[in-house]
Design a protein around this motif. Structure first.
Motif, PDB file in Angstrom:
ATOM      1  N   GLU A  66       0.814  -1.217   0.000  1.00 45.26           N
ATOM      2  CA  GLU A  66       0.000   0.000   0.000  1.00 45.26           C
ATOM      3  C   GLU A  66       0.848   1.268   0.000  1.00 45.26           C
ATOM      4  OE1 GLU A  66       1.149  -0.576   4.252  1.00 45.26           O
ATOM      5  OE2 GLU A  66       0.658  -1.866   2.544  1.00 45.26           O
ATOM      6  N   VAL A  67       2.182   1.095   0.103  1.00 47.51           N
ATOM      7  CA  VAL A  67       3.103   2.236   0.197  1.00 47.51           C
ATOM      8  C   VAL A  67       4.022   2.289  -1.022  1.00 47.51           C
ATOM      9  CG1 VAL A  67       5.042   3.229   1.500  1.00 47.51           C
ATOM     10  CG2 VAL A  67       3.082   2.259   2.721  1.00 47.51           C
ATOM     11  N   ALA A  68       4.242   3.480  -1.549  1.00 46.58           N
ATOM     12  CA  ALA A  68       5.251   3.716  -2.583  1.00 46.58           C
ATOM     13  C   ALA A  68       6.259   4.707  -2.031  1.00 46.58           C
ATOM     14  CB  ALA A  68       4.620   4.265  -3.860  1.00 46.58           C
ATOM     15  N   LEU A  69       7.519   4.473  -2.316  1.00 42.99           N
ATOM     16  CA  LEU A  69       8.589   5.355  -1.855  1.00 42.99           C
ATOM     17  C   LEU A  69       9.174   6.099  -3.041  1.00 42.99           C
ATOM     18  CD1 LEU A  69      10.021   2.804   0.622  1.00 42.99           C
ATOM     19  CD2 LEU A  69       9.482   5.150   1.276  1.00 42.99           C
ATOM     20  N   ARG A  70       9.230   7.405  -2.922  1.00 41.40           N
ATOM     21  CA  ARG A  70       9.782   8.255  -3.968  1.00 41.40           C
ATOM     22  C   ARG A  70      10.997   8.970  -3.405  1.00 41.40           C
ATOM     23  NH1 ARG A  70       9.198  13.620  -5.925  1.00 41.40           N
ATOM     24  NH2 ARG A  70       9.186  13.773  -8.194  1.00 41.40           N
ATOM     25  N   PHE A  71      12.171   8.703  -3.982  1.00 43.64           N
ATOM     26  CA  PHE A  71      13.413   9.263  -3.472  1.00 43.64           C
ATOM     27  C   PHE A  71      13.920  10.389  -4.367  1.00 43.64           C
ATOM     28  CE2 PHE A  71      14.172   6.243  -0.164  1.00 43.64           C
ATOM     29  CZ  PHE A  71      13.644   5.045  -0.611  1.00 43.64           C
ATOM     30  N   SER A  72      14.443  11.413  -3.730  1.00 42.32           N
ATOM     31  CA  SER A  72      15.143  12.487  -4.432  1.00 42.32           C
ATOM     32  C   SER A  72      16.533  12.596  -3.817  1.00 42.32           C
ATOM     33  CB  SER A  72      14.394  13.821  -4.290  1.00 42.32           C
ATOM     34  OG  SER A  72      15.102  14.864  -4.934  1.00 42.32           O
ATOM     35  N   PHE A  73      17.563  12.267  -4.601  1.00 43.13           N
ATOM     36  CA  PHE A  73      18.938  12.243  -4.107  1.00 43.13           C
ATOM     37  C   PHE A  73      19.717  13.459  -4.573  1.00 43.13           C
ATOM     38  CE2 PHE A  73      18.644   8.131  -2.272  1.00 43.13           C
ATOM     39  CZ  PHE A  73      17.828   7.364  -3.104  1.00 43.13           C
ATOM     40  N   ALA A  74      20.475  14.060  -3.663  1.00 43.90           N
ATOM     41  CA  ALA A  74      21.280  15.249  -3.991  1.00 43.90           C
ATOM     42  C   ALA A  74      22.298  15.447  -2.881  1.00 43.90           C
ATOM     43  CB  ALA A  74      20.391  16.477  -4.136  1.00 43.90           C
ATOM     44  N   GLY A  75      23.163  16.442  -3.057  1.00 39.74           N
ATOM     45  CA  GLY A  75      24.069  16.822  -1.986  1.00 39.74           C
ATOM     46  C   GLY A  75      23.268  17.296  -0.782  1.00 39.74           C
ATOM     47  N   SER A  76      23.780  17.039   0.424  1.00 40.27           N
ATOM     48  CA  SER A  76      23.022  17.368   1.635  1.00 40.27           C
ATOM     49  C   SER A  76      22.672  18.849   1.722  1.00 40.27           C
ATOM     50  CB  SER A  76      23.820  16.945   2.875  1.00 40.27           C
ATOM     51  OG  SER A  76      23.981  15.547   2.919  1.00 40.27           O
ATOM     52  N   GLN A  77      23.595  19.700   1.257  1.00 39.62           N
ATOM     53  CA  GLN A  77      23.315  21.137   1.303  1.00 39.62           C
ATOM     54  C   GLN A  77      22.146  21.497   0.384  1.00 39.62           C
ATOM     55  OE1 GLN A  77      25.664  19.758  -0.420  1.00 39.62           O
ATOM     56  NE2 GLN A  77      25.464  20.680  -2.451  1.00 39.62           N
ATOM     57  N   GLU A  78      21.997  20.768  -0.716  1.00 41.73           N
ATOM     58  CA  GLU A  78      20.864  20.994  -1.618  1.00 41.73           C
ATOM     59  C   GLU A  78      19.567  20.538  -0.963  1.00 41.73           C
ATOM     60  OE1 GLU A  78      21.359  19.746  -5.729  1.00 41.73           O
ATOM     61  OE2 GLU A  78      23.518  19.628  -5.416  1.00 41.73           O
ATOM     62  N   LEU A  79      19.617  19.455  -0.224  1.00 41.09           N
ATOM     63  CA  LEU A  79      18.426  18.969   0.467  1.00 41.09           C
ATOM     64  C   LEU A  79      17.929  19.994   1.484  1.00 41.09           C
ATOM     65  CD1 LEU A  79      19.533  15.288   1.188  1.00 41.09           C
ATOM     66  CD2 LEU A  79      18.319  16.164  -0.804  1.00 41.09           C
ATOM     67  N   VAL A  80      18.859  20.574   2.228  1.00 41.17           N
ATOM     68  CA  VAL A  80      18.495  21.602   3.206  1.00 41.17           C
ATOM     69  C   VAL A  80      17.812  22.778   2.506  1.00 41.17           C
ATOM     70  CG1 VAL A  80      19.401  23.304   4.825  1.00 41.17           C
ATOM     71  CG2 VAL A  80      20.272  20.956   4.862  1.00 41.17           C
ATOM     72  N   ALA A  81      18.384  23.205   1.387  1.00 44.49           N
ATOM     73  CA  ALA A  81      17.807  24.326   0.644  1.00 44.49           C
ATOM     74  C   ALA A  81      16.401  23.977   0.152  1.00 44.49           C
ATOM     75  CB  ALA A  81      18.709  24.696  -0.536  1.00 44.49           C
ATOM     76  N   GLN A  82      16.211  22.744  -0.310  1.00 43.42           N
ATOM     77  CA  GLN A  82      14.903  22.332  -0.804  1.00 43.42           C
ATOM     78  C   GLN A  82      13.858  22.363   0.301  1.00 43.42           C
ATOM     79  OE1 GLN A  82      15.748  18.481  -2.468  1.00 43.42           O
ATOM     80  NE2 GLN A  82      16.820  19.316  -4.259  1.00 43.42           N
ATOM     81  N   VAL A  83      14.222  21.878   1.483  1.00 48.90           N
ATOM     82  CA  VAL A  83      13.282  21.888   2.603  1.00 48.90           C
ATOM     83  C   VAL A  83      12.934  23.321   2.983  1.00 48.90           C
ATOM     84  CG1 VAL A  83      12.971  21.333   5.047  1.00 48.90           C
ATOM     85  CG2 VAL A  83      14.009  19.654   3.498  1.00 48.90           C
ATOM     86  N   LYS A  84      13.945  24.172   3.058  1.00 45.56           N
ATOM     87  CA  LYS A  84      13.701  25.568   3.449  1.00 45.56           C
ATOM     88  C   LYS A  84      12.874  26.316   2.404  1.00 45.56           C
ATOM     89  CE  LYS A  84      17.653  26.165   6.532  1.00 45.56           C
ATOM     90  NZ  LYS A  84      18.893  26.918   6.840  1.00 45.56           N
ATOM     91  N   GLN A  85      12.955  25.867   1.163  1.00 40.27           N
ATOM     92  CA  GLN A  85      12.155  26.489   0.100  1.00 40.27           C
ATOM     93  C   GLN A  85      10.736  25.944   0.040  1.00 40.27           C
ATOM     94  OE1 GLN A  85      14.593  25.729  -3.319  1.00 40.27           O
ATOM     95  NE2 GLN A  85      16.186  27.165  -2.673  1.00 40.27           N
ATOM     96  N   GLY A  86      10.441  24.966   0.908  1.00 44.96           N
ATOM     97  CA  GLY A  86       9.083  24.453   0.999  1.00 44.96           C
ATOM     98  C   GLY A  86       8.767  23.282   0.095  1.00 44.96           C
TER      99      GLY A  86
END
Length: 258
Positions: A66-86
């Protein structure tokens, strides 16, 4: 095309196929999930976790159809920026505590998934005879490192500073996987990556160990985002990542467990 030209082309194509896409589903398809899936969990993860989390996702989906996992891989600093950008996401896993700390107030408690170390990778057969960190100072070599803001880049410079060596990279990459690809494609003679990245490349590259007293041990924290659309499902997946079954997958990929 025949001869050396054809060989170089095949090597380049093989390296490109090796590189994981920036966004993948656990089953490797382009869309994510199927008609029977009720919940899609979006995971933002450090590039060096690409192989192990993709495999872990496949195992988890098999047990939880019942679960699907969708991954987005990048440099950790890019991940932080993505979260902060909403960017809408449920779970984030970075390659060091500093980047996770940058998300304070946006996540729940962090769980350490695994640990890693760094090593040197060179062209197959090690044509320049690199035996240690001092070999990277050869001005005739083209060395590539992750950028200073990337955890792998910060760790690489910490190691070099520890032994009093100065290396002038020909490029500074946005993720450790980009460093690996530069060497795989023959665009650099050597680079510093995580041991697990070198393991994933198999015999396509030569690995040079960095002595324990010179190396650093890295940690991978993961946490559920406060604004996670699928918070309960993400918490369940994070809990499973700490299980014995998931731990075996991390060890198989070359990681150490906390």
């Amino acid at each position: 095309m025949t001869g050396p030209g054809r060989g170089r082309l095949l090597a380049a194509l093989a390296a490109l196929l090796f590189l994981a896409p920036a966004v993948v589903t656990a089953c490797g398809g382009p869309d994510g999930g199927d008609d029977s899936t009720d919940t899609t969990i979006t995971v933002l993860a450090a590039a060096s976790l690409t192989d192990v989390l993709t495999k872990a996702g496949q195992v988890y989906e098999q047990a939880h159809p019942e679960v699907a996992l969708r991954f987005s891989f990048a440099g950790s600093q890019e991940l932080v920026a993505q979260v902060k950008q909403g960017l809408p996401a449920d779970l984030v896993a970075t390659a060091d505590g500093a980047t996770m700390a940058a998300l304070a107030g946006r996540t729940g408690p962090a769980t350490e998934l695994a640990r890693n170390e760094l090593c040197i990778v060179t062209l197959r057969g090690n044509p320049h005879g690199i035996t240690g960190l001092s070999g990277l100072t050869d001005p005739e070599l083209s060395v590539v490192l992750a950028a200073p803001e990337v955890p792998a880049g910060a760790y690489s410079r910490q190691i070099l500073d520890r032994v009093g060596l100065t290396v002038s990279p020909v490029s500074e990459e946005a993720s450790v996987r980009a460093v690996l690809s530069k060497v795989l494609l023959g665009e650099a003679d050597a680079g510093i990556v995580y041991v697990t990245d070198a393991v994933s490349a198999g015999t396509r590259l030569h690995r040079v160990a960095i002595p324990e007293e010179q190396n650093v041990v890295t940690a991978y924290p993961a946490a559920v985002l406060d604004e996670a659309p699928q918070k309960e499902a993400a918490e369940a997946f994070l809990a499973w990542l700490g299980s014995e079954q998931a731990g075996a997958l991390f060890r198989e990929a070359g990681f150490a467990l906390p």
